[in-house]
Design a protein around this motif. Structure first.
Motif, PDB file in Angstrom:
ATOM      1  N   ALA A   1       0.831  -1.209   0.000  1.00 52.61           N
ATOM      2  CA  ALA A   1       0.000   0.000   0.000  1.00 52.61           C
ATOM      3  C   ALA A   1       0.865   1.259   0.000  1.00 52.61           C
ATOM      4  N   ALA A   2       2.012   1.203   0.668  1.00 49.82           N
ATOM      5  CA  ALA A   2       2.892   2.366   0.733  1.00 49.82           C
ATOM      6  C   ALA A   2       3.576   2.645  -0.598  1.00 49.82           C
ATOM      7  N   GLU A   3       3.881   1.588  -1.330  1.00 50.63           N
ATOM      8  CA  GLU A   3       4.539   1.730  -2.634  1.00 50.63           C
ATOM      9  C   GLU A   3       3.819   0.849  -3.651  1.00 50.63           C
ATOM     10  N   PRO A   4       2.675   1.303  -4.158  1.00 45.88           N
ATOM     11  CA  PRO A   4       1.883   0.470  -5.077  1.00 45.88           C
ATOM     12  C   PRO A   4       2.682   0.082  -6.326  1.00 45.88           C
ATOM     13  N   PRO A   5       2.767  -1.216  -6.609  1.00 45.30           N
ATOM     14  CA  PRO A   5       3.517  -1.663  -7.786  1.00 45.30           C
ATOM     15  C   PRO A   5       2.658  -1.638  -9.040  1.00 45.30           C
ATOM     16  N   SER A   6       3.303  -1.683 -10.173  1.00 40.68           N
ATOM     17  CA  SER A   6       2.585  -1.828 -11.436  1.00 40.68           C
ATOM     18  C   SER A   6       2.431  -3.309 -11.743  1.00 40.68           C
ATOM     19  N   ARG A   7       1.564  -3.609 -12.695  1.00 39.74           N
ATOM     20  CA  ARG A   7       1.379  -5.012 -13.100  1.00 39.74           C
ATOM     21  C   ARG A   7       2.686  -5.583 -13.640  1.00 39.74           C
ATOM     22  N   GLN A   8       3.456  -4.746 -14.312  1.00 35.81           N
ATOM     23  CA  GLN A   8       4.729  -5.189 -14.872  1.00 35.81           C
ATOM     24  C   GLN A   8       5.704  -5.585 -13.762  1.00 35.81           C
ATOM     25  N   ASP A   9       5.677  -4.855 -12.651  1.00 32.86           N
ATOM     26  CA  ASP A   9       6.568  -5.173 -11.529  1.00 32.86           C
ATOM     27  C   ASP A   9       6.279  -6.541 -10.940  1.00 32.86           C
ATOM     28  N   LEU A  10       5.013  -6.959 -10.984  1.00 39.34           N
ATOM     29  CA  LEU A  10       4.607  -8.219 -10.377  1.00 39.34           C
ATOM     30  C   LEU A  10       4.619  -9.388 -11.347  1.00 39.34           C
ATOM     31  N   ARG A  11       4.815  -9.094 -12.644  1.00 43.06           N
ATOM     32  CA  ARG A  11       4.721 -10.154 -13.650  1.00 43.06           C
ATOM     33  C   ARG A  11       5.859 -11.147 -13.497  1.00 43.06           C
ATOM     34  N   GLN A  12       5.523 -12.427 -13.582  1.00 42.31           N
ATOM     35  CA  GLN A  12       6.537 -13.465 -13.527  1.00 42.31           C
ATOM     36  C   GLN A  12       7.099 -13.686 -14.927  1.00 42.31           C
ATOM     37  N   ASN A  13       8.387 -13.968 -14.982  1.00 38.19           N
ATOM     38  CA  ASN A  13       9.075 -14.138 -16.263  1.00 38.19           C
ATOM     39  C   ASN A  13       9.699 -15.517 -16.348  1.00 38.19           C
ATOM     40  N   PRO A  14       8.920 -16.522 -16.693  1.00 39.80           N
ATOM     41  CA  PRO A  14       9.472 -17.877 -16.733  1.00 39.80           C
ATOM     42  C   PRO A  14      10.505 -18.040 -17.838  1.00 39.80           C
ATOM     43  N   THR A  15      11.537 -18.804 -17.531  1.00 36.90           N
ATOM     44  CA  THR A  15      12.570 -19.087 -18.527  1.00 36.90           C
ATOM     45  C   THR A  15      12.578 -20.557 -18.896  1.00 36.90           C
ATOM     46  N   ILE A  16      11.842 -21.378 -18.159  1.00 38.16           N
ATOM     47  CA  ILE A  16      11.754 -22.806 -18.451  1.00 38.16           C
ATOM     48  C   ILE A  16      10.295 -23.125 -18.707  1.00 38.16           C
ATOM     49  N   ILE A  17       9.990 -23.624 -19.889  1.00 41.54           N
ATOM     50  CA  ILE A  17       8.622 -23.976 -20.227  1.00 41.54           C
ATOM     51  C   ILE A  17       8.571 -25.471 -20.492  1.00 41.54           C
ATOM     52  N   VAL A  18       7.781 -26.177 -19.707  1.00 37.21           N
ATOM     53  CA  VAL A  18       7.655 -27.621 -19.845  1.00 37.21           C
ATOM     54  C   VAL A  18       6.442 -27.902 -20.714  1.00 37.21           C
ATOM     55  N   GLU A  19       6.669 -28.621 -21.786  1.00 33.98           N
ATOM     56  CA  GLU A  19       5.588 -28.899 -22.729  1.00 33.98           C
ATOM     57  C   GLU A  19       5.624 -30.370 -23.096  1.00 33.98           C
ATOM     58  N   SER A  20       4.507 -31.043 -23.015  1.00 38.66           N
ATOM     59  CA  SER A  20       4.472 -32.475 -23.328  1.00 38.66           C
ATOM     60  C   SER A  20       4.449 -32.682 -24.829  1.00 38.66           C
ATOM     61  N   SER A  21       4.844 -33.896 -25.271  1.00 33.32           N
ATOM     62  CA  SER A  21       4.848 -34.203 -26.707  1.00 33.32           C
ATOM     63  C   SER A  21       3.430 -34.208 -27.264  1.00 33.32           C
ATOM     64  N   LEU A  22       2.445 -34.607 -26.417  1.00 32.56           N
ATOM     65  CA  LEU A  22       1.051 -34.624 -26.871  1.00 32.56           C
ATOM     66  C   LEU A  22       0.584 -33.221 -27.218  1.00 32.56           C
ATOM     67  N   ALA A  23       0.921 -32.264 -26.332  1.00 30.98           N
ATOM     68  CA  ALA A  23       0.528 -30.882 -26.587  1.00 30.98           C
ATOM     69  C   ALA A  23       1.224 -30.340 -27.823  1.00 30.98           C
ATOM     70  N   THR A  24       2.488 -30.716 -27.999  1.00 30.31           N
ATOM     71  CA  THR A  24       3.238 -30.243 -29.162  1.00 30.31           C
ATOM     72  C   THR A  24       2.632 -30.777 -30.445  1.00 30.31           C
ATOM     73  N   ASN A  25       2.268 -32.101 -30.466  1.00 29.44           N
ATOM     74  CA  ASN A  25       1.657 -32.696 -31.655  1.00 29.44           C
ATOM     75  C   ASN A  25       0.335 -32.019 -31.996  1.00 29.44           C
ATOM     76  N   LYS A  26      -0.439 -31.708 -30.918  1.00 27.98           N
ATOM     77  CA  LYS A  26      -1.725 -31.037 -31.155  1.00 27.98           C
ATOM     78  C   LYS A  26      -1.511 -29.656 -31.746  1.00 27.98           C
ATOM     79  N   ASN A  27      -0.491 -28.954 -31.260  1.00 29.76           N
ATOM     80  CA  ASN A  27      -0.204 -27.620 -31.774  1.00 29.76           C
ATOM     81  C   ASN A  27       0.188 -27.685 -33.242  1.00 29.76           C
ATOM     82  N   VAL A  28       1.039 -28.653 -33.597  1.00 31.18           N
ATOM     83  CA  VAL A  28       1.486 -28.794 -34.989  1.00 31.18           C
ATOM     84  C   VAL A  28       0.321 -29.162 -35.890  1.00 31.18           C
ATOM     85  N   GLU A  29      -0.505 -30.116 -35.399  1.00 36.82           N
ATOM     86  CA  GLU A  29      -1.672 -30.514 -36.204  1.00 36.82           C
ATOM     87  C   GLU A  29      -2.619 -29.332 -36.393  1.00 36.82           C
ATOM     88  N   GLY A  30      -2.806 -28.556 -35.327  1.00 40.29           N
ATOM     89  CA  GLY A  30      -3.676 -27.389 -35.414  1.00 40.29           C
ATOM     90  C   GLY A  30      -3.165 -26.370 -36.412  1.00 40.29           C
TER      91      GLY A  30
END
Length: 483
Positions: free
Chosen positions: A393-422
């Motif tokens: 409350a004393a120092e209200p942050p912006s949405r950008q300040d709170l945004r998480q920045n993942p560097t590792i994305i875990v994706e299954s082969s099933l999801a990947t195949n569906k994406n390619v087929e799509g």
């Protein structure tokens, strides 16, 4: 082989040791003799015979024991992780509208895999880091003031010498601890370095990278415990008087006994408060206290101190064993383990009726008394923030300040195949539509080249140990993405 010894103390201080807290070689709780494992060769020979506990300790009073912690069923832990991930992804909304629910979840205990990330968000360290990008790297590159560098280097091996992260002289844990403490002296040169900051920084480093630990330390020193580490230690002395006054309401018998034997609060509560109980309690209890402390503020530290004093000195039977000043000090130096166990202590902390308003009311009363007897405070500390909500409350942050920045994305082969087929289906539909439009208008249709960045080769599945059979969660840093 190095001889290993640990002091059984629980934060009891002499007047001489209190004076030495700032900028000296003396440790807060450990003596110089035999409280480090020594060289790496000695370390390797020792650890080959010992196994670390689930917190990383290979010995010492804070090592895990079955009675010191409450095990959580894996399925419950997974549910809590999912809830905390939702909170972290929508932090501003939770803080604004569902803070009471967040407080309850902190009281239940933050999941180990997300504790570091949650602490950084609760303390406001995440926002500070985002608003000061590159600041830590800039401080890290600087040499530092030689007078503080020398003292910091001599203190490194004293911080949690039984923890695998800090056991080796010159190891990565001690290197990061040095970096964080040195950076703080450059960040606040007027304050410099105080020994009690080292265990605070070490606890943070056990759960997060050096840069995050630095900003966590900044927030604790400036928002949660302002003035604690300044020259003269006036803030901790003032809080000692506040603790003693509150004890009169919580346990009149304990208050009367300490007053009778003229035991100044600074003698028994200095290390408790300045190190946030990190060197006093069993480790499972330390983590639970910190979960609540970073959420609700300094009232949690007061509650822990009041609970311990009440349990140790709150009945006539207990006072029979400590008829004098020396006996009382010895009793407080060796607090009964059963009062520090996670389950008992956390319940007592939650049930103790002490609010931020109570602390502030007593703070004003003791401040008036201080001015009447000692004059104005020499160190003007910023106002204390009572927990995560007050800081935000004393120092209200912006949405950008709170945004998480993942560097590792875990994706299954099933999801990947569906994406390619799509993607293939979308291209076929677009091509058919264009051909139909071309026939209607008589315009030739150019063939669409295949996008070079779309791979039709599915990603192989990531092999990992199954989660269901584990008692512990995956360890995650701030930049990890969860399954």
């Amino acid at each position: 082989m190095a001889r290993i010894r640990i002091e059984p103390g629980n934060g009891l201080q002499s007047a001489e040791s209190i004076k030495s807290l700032r900028g000296t070689r003396e440790s807060l709780a450990l003596t110089d003799e035999g409280n480090s494992f020594g060289s790496d060769s000695e370390l390797n020979g020792y650890t080959s015979e010992r196994q670390t506990d689930k917190y990383g300790f290979i010995g010492g009073a804070q090592q895990y024991s079955e009675q010191s912690a409450e095990d959580i069923p894996p399925e419950v832990l997974r549910q809590r992780e999912a809830k905390w991930l939702d909170m972290l992804n929508n932090w501003d909304k939770w803080m604004a509208k569902r803070h009471k629910k967040m407080k309850l979840r902190c009281q239940k205990g933050i999941p180990p895999s997300l504790r570091g990330r949650a602490w950084l968000y609760l303390s406001g360290g995440k926002v500070k880091r985002e608003q000061n990008k590159g600041k830590f790297e800039e401080l890290d590159r600087q040499a530092g003031d030689p007078k503080w560098v020398d003292v910091i280097e001599k203190d490194l091996h004293r911080q949690f010498p039984f923890h695998e992260m800090f056991v080796a002289r010159g190891g990565h844990g001690q290197q990061d601890l040095y970096r964080v403490l040195k950076a703080y002296t450059l960040h606040r040169p007027e304050e410099g370095y105080c020994q009690a900051q080292a265990p605070i920084a070490a606890v943070l480093l056990m759960h997060m990278p050096a840069e995050d630990a630095f900003w966590g330390l900044v927030q604790i020193c400036e928002k949660y415990l302002p003035g604690y580490y300044s020259v003269g230690l006036e803030a901790i002395q003032l809080d000692g008087e506040i603790l003693f006054a509150l004890l009169k309401r919580v346990s009149p018998l304990a208050h009367r006994h300490l007053k009778k034997h003229k035991l100044d609060p600074i003698l028994y509560m200095t290390e408790w408060f300045m190190c946030a109980f990190s060197r006093t309690l069993p480790w499972a209890s330390v983590l639970r206290v910190w979960d609540m402390f970073l959420c609700e503020g300094v009232k949690i530290i007061f509650r822990v101190g009041l609970v311990l004093l009440k349990c140790m000195l709150g009945s006539q039977d207990k006072l029979k064993t400590c008829q004098g000043q020396y006996e009382t000090m010895e009793l407080l130096k060796t607090i009964d383990t059963r009062y520090m166990l996670e389950g008992f202590l956390v319940r007592e902390i939650i049930e103790l009726p002490l609010s931020e308003r109570d602390v502030e009311k007593e703070h004003l009363a003791q401040l008036r008394r201080w001015k009447e007897t000692r004059g104005e405070l020499h160190c003007k500390s910023p106002p204390r923030m009572h927990g995560a909500k007050a800081i935000m409350a004393a120092e209200p942050p912006s949405r950008q300040d709170l945004r998480q920045n993942p560097t590792i994305i875990v994706e299954s082969s099933l999801a990947t195949n569906k994406n390619v087929e799509g993607q293939e289906e979308d291209k076929a539909r677009i091509k058919t539509k264009e051909q139909k439009n071309g026939k209607k208008t008589g315009t030739p249709v150019a063939s669409n080249p295949e996008p070079s960045d779309i791979s039709t080769k599915p990603t192989p599945p990531i092999k990992d140990a199954p989660l269901q059979g584990s008692n512990q969660s995956l360890i995650s840093t701030e930049h990890d993405t969860y399954l």
